[in-house]
Design a protein around this motif. Structure first.
Motif, PDB file in Angstrom:
ATOM      1  N   UNK A   1      69.042   4.323   5.993  1.00 37.01           N
ATOM      2  CA  UNK A   1      70.225   4.902   6.647  1.00 37.01           C
ATOM      3  C   UNK A   1      69.869   5.845   7.802  1.00 37.01           C
ATOM      4  N   UNK A   2      68.686   6.460   7.735  1.00 32.89           N
ATOM      5  CA  UNK A   2      68.246   7.297   8.857  1.00 32.89           C
ATOM      6  C   UNK A   2      68.015   6.409  10.080  1.00 32.89           C
ATOM      7  N   UNK A   3      67.375   5.271   9.846  1.00 31.98           N
ATOM      8  CA  UNK A   3      67.118   4.324  10.936  1.00 31.98           C
ATOM      9  C   UNK A   3      68.434   3.825  11.528  1.00 31.98           C
ATOM     10  N   UNK A   4      69.414   3.540  10.657  1.00 28.95           N
ATOM     11  CA  UNK A   4      70.724   3.080  11.134  1.00 28.95           C
ATOM     12  C   UNK A   4      71.420   4.173  11.952  1.00 28.95           C
ATOM     13  N   UNK A   5      71.333   5.425  11.493  1.00 32.65           N
ATOM     14  CA  UNK A   5      71.933   6.540  12.239  1.00 32.65           C
ATOM     15  C   UNK A   5      71.307   6.660  13.623  1.00 32.65           C
ATOM     16  N   UNK A   6      69.992   6.488  13.694  1.00 31.51           N
ATOM     17  CA  UNK A   6      69.307   6.563  14.987  1.00 31.51           C
ATOM     18  C   UNK A   6      69.703   5.403  15.892  1.00 31.51           C
ATOM     19  N   UNK A   7      69.922   4.223  15.312  1.00 31.75           N
ATOM     20  CA  UNK A   7      70.397   3.086  16.116  1.00 31.75           C
ATOM     21  C   UNK A   7      71.773   3.391  16.705  1.00 31.75           C
ATOM     22  N   UNK A   8      72.635   4.000  15.891  1.00 34.38           N
ATOM     23  CA  UNK A   8      73.967   4.353  16.387  1.00 34.38           C
ATOM     24  C   UNK A   8      73.870   5.374  17.525  1.00 34.38           C
ATOM     25  N   UNK A   9      72.980   6.343  17.359  1.00 38.47           N
ATOM     26  CA  UNK A   9      72.814   7.369  18.395  1.00 38.47           C
ATOM     27  C   UNK A   9      72.186   6.786  19.655  1.00 38.47           C
ATOM     28  N   UNK A  10      71.356   5.771  19.484  1.00 40.74           N
ATOM     29  CA  UNK A  10      70.783   5.108  20.660  1.00 40.74           C
ATOM     30  C   UNK A  10      71.875   4.367  21.424  1.00 40.74           C
ATOM     31  N   UNK A  11      72.802   3.731  20.690  1.00 40.37           N
ATOM     32  CA  UNK A  11      73.910   3.034  21.342  1.00 40.37           C
ATOM     33  C   UNK A  11      74.778   4.009  22.127  1.00 40.37           C
ATOM     34  N   UNK A  12      74.836   5.248  21.656  1.00 44.76           N
ATOM     35  CA  UNK A  12      75.615   6.292  22.341  1.00 44.76           C
ATOM     36  C   UNK A  12      74.800   6.999  23.425  1.00 44.76           C
ATOM     37  N   UNK A  13      73.560   6.560  23.610  1.00 47.01           N
ATOM     38  CA  UNK A  13      72.680   7.105  24.647  1.00 47.01           C
ATOM     39  C   UNK A  13      72.298   8.561  24.387  1.00 47.01           C
ATOM     40  N   UNK A  14      72.270   8.934  23.109  1.00 45.11           N
ATOM     41  CA  UNK A  14      71.844  10.282  22.748  1.00 45.11           C
ATOM     42  C   UNK A  14      70.365  10.318  22.387  1.00 45.11           C
ATOM     43  N   UNK A  15      69.850   9.207  21.888  1.00 50.75           N
ATOM     44  CA  UNK A  15      68.411   9.105  21.616  1.00 50.75           C
ATOM     45  C   UNK A  15      67.909   7.814  22.244  1.00 50.75           C
ATOM     46  N   UNK A  16      66.587   7.679  22.356  1.00 50.80           N
ATOM     47  CA  UNK A  16      65.999   6.451  22.866  1.00 50.80           C
ATOM     48  C   UNK A  16      64.786   6.106  22.022  1.00 50.80           C
ATOM     49  N   UNK A  17      64.526   4.805  21.875  1.00 53.43           N
ATOM     50  CA  UNK A  17      63.384   4.333  21.103  1.00 53.43           C
ATOM     51  C   UNK A  17      62.218   4.048  22.040  1.00 53.43           C
ATOM     52  N   UNK A  18      61.039   4.455  21.613  1.00 59.03           N
ATOM     53  CA  UNK A  18      59.827   4.222  22.387  1.00 59.03           C
ATOM     54  C   UNK A  18      58.906   3.295  21.605  1.00 59.03           C
ATOM     55  N   UNK A  19      58.301   2.304  22.241  1.00 60.62           N
ATOM     56  CA  UNK A  19      57.413   1.381  21.534  1.00 60.62           C
ATOM     57  C   UNK A  19      56.299   2.124  20.797  1.00 60.62           C
ATOM     58  N   UNK A  20      56.211   1.848  19.507  1.00 66.06           N
ATOM     59  CA  UNK A  20      55.151   2.419  18.656  1.00 66.06           C
ATOM     60  C   UNK A  20      55.212   3.940  18.524  1.00 66.06           C
TER      61      UNK A  20
END
Length: 208
Positions: free
Chosen positions: A50-69
């Motif tokens: 669920x933490x990963x899902x929350x971060x995905x939602x925040x990424x969709x809102x452009x509040x966080x971003x994922x970096x490779x590795x």
């Protein structure tokens, strides 16, 4: 969010998302700083899913971003971000006020309570409390629309975070907002058809 209490299993990702947004708003995670899934899961007593899902939602809102590795980090926010979010928020609140106008006269007492507490917080100089109370005022209006989808979209914008960023970058004089709220309350009381437009302009005052 009170992390000492166990999180409810229903809507777990949404609650974790709120926890992360609160942390960013309070400066726990600064722009550019990593958000470690495992640490959040341990702190909240949940699995990493669920933490990963929350971060995905925040990424969709452009509040966080994922970096490779490297996992997720708080996005470095720009003037353009702020310039884009407030017109969306203002449009949603104008729509809410249009839907809610027949009912807002019955919520004047609640709006006045929020605004009275906002004025008191301004007198003590508590900026964080002022911000929270100002948002509670606006939430009262949005919820009065009786449209669950509209409320959900408004909540998903991360209103508190963006307001905090605007205050930090532009030193917005939020203490003056209680006076603007008082004018809006009177417009709602008399069901003024201009009230939705007034609310839209009020929200845009937060924009850069």
């Amino acid at each position: 969010m009170n992390v000492s209490a166990p999180l409810l299993r229903t809507g777990l990702a949404a609650q974790i998302r709120e926890f992360i947004v609160d942390g960013i708003s309070a400066g726990r995670w600064e722009p550019g700083e990593r958000i470690v899934e495992r640490r959040i899961a341990t702190e909240l007593g949940v699995s990493q899913g669920p933490v990963r899902e929350a971060l995905r939602q925040l990424e969709a809102l452009r509040l966080v971003e994922s970096l490779p590795n490297r996992g997720a980090r708080v996005r470095p926010f720009t003037e353009q971000d702020l310039g884009e979010i407030f017109p969306v928020r203002a449009g949603l609140e104008r729509s809410a006020a249009e839907l809610a106008l027949p009912r807002l006269a019955g919520r004047v007492d609640a709006l006045e309570r929020h605004n009275r507490r906002l004025a008191e917080a301004a007198e003590t100089g508590d900026l964080q409390q002022q911000m929270r109370l100002s948002i509670e005022f606006h939430r009262e209006v949005v919820e009065a629309a009786g449209n669950r989808l509209l409320v959900s979209v408004w909540e998903s914008l991360g209103i508190e975070l963006w307001t905090t960023l605007s205050l930090r970058l532009h030193q917005t004089e939020i203490y003056s907002k209680s006076a603007e709220h008082a004018v809006l309350i009177e417009a709602f009381r008399r069901q003024d058809p201009e009230a939705p437009r007034m609310l839209h302009e009020h929200v845009m005052n937060y924009a850069p």
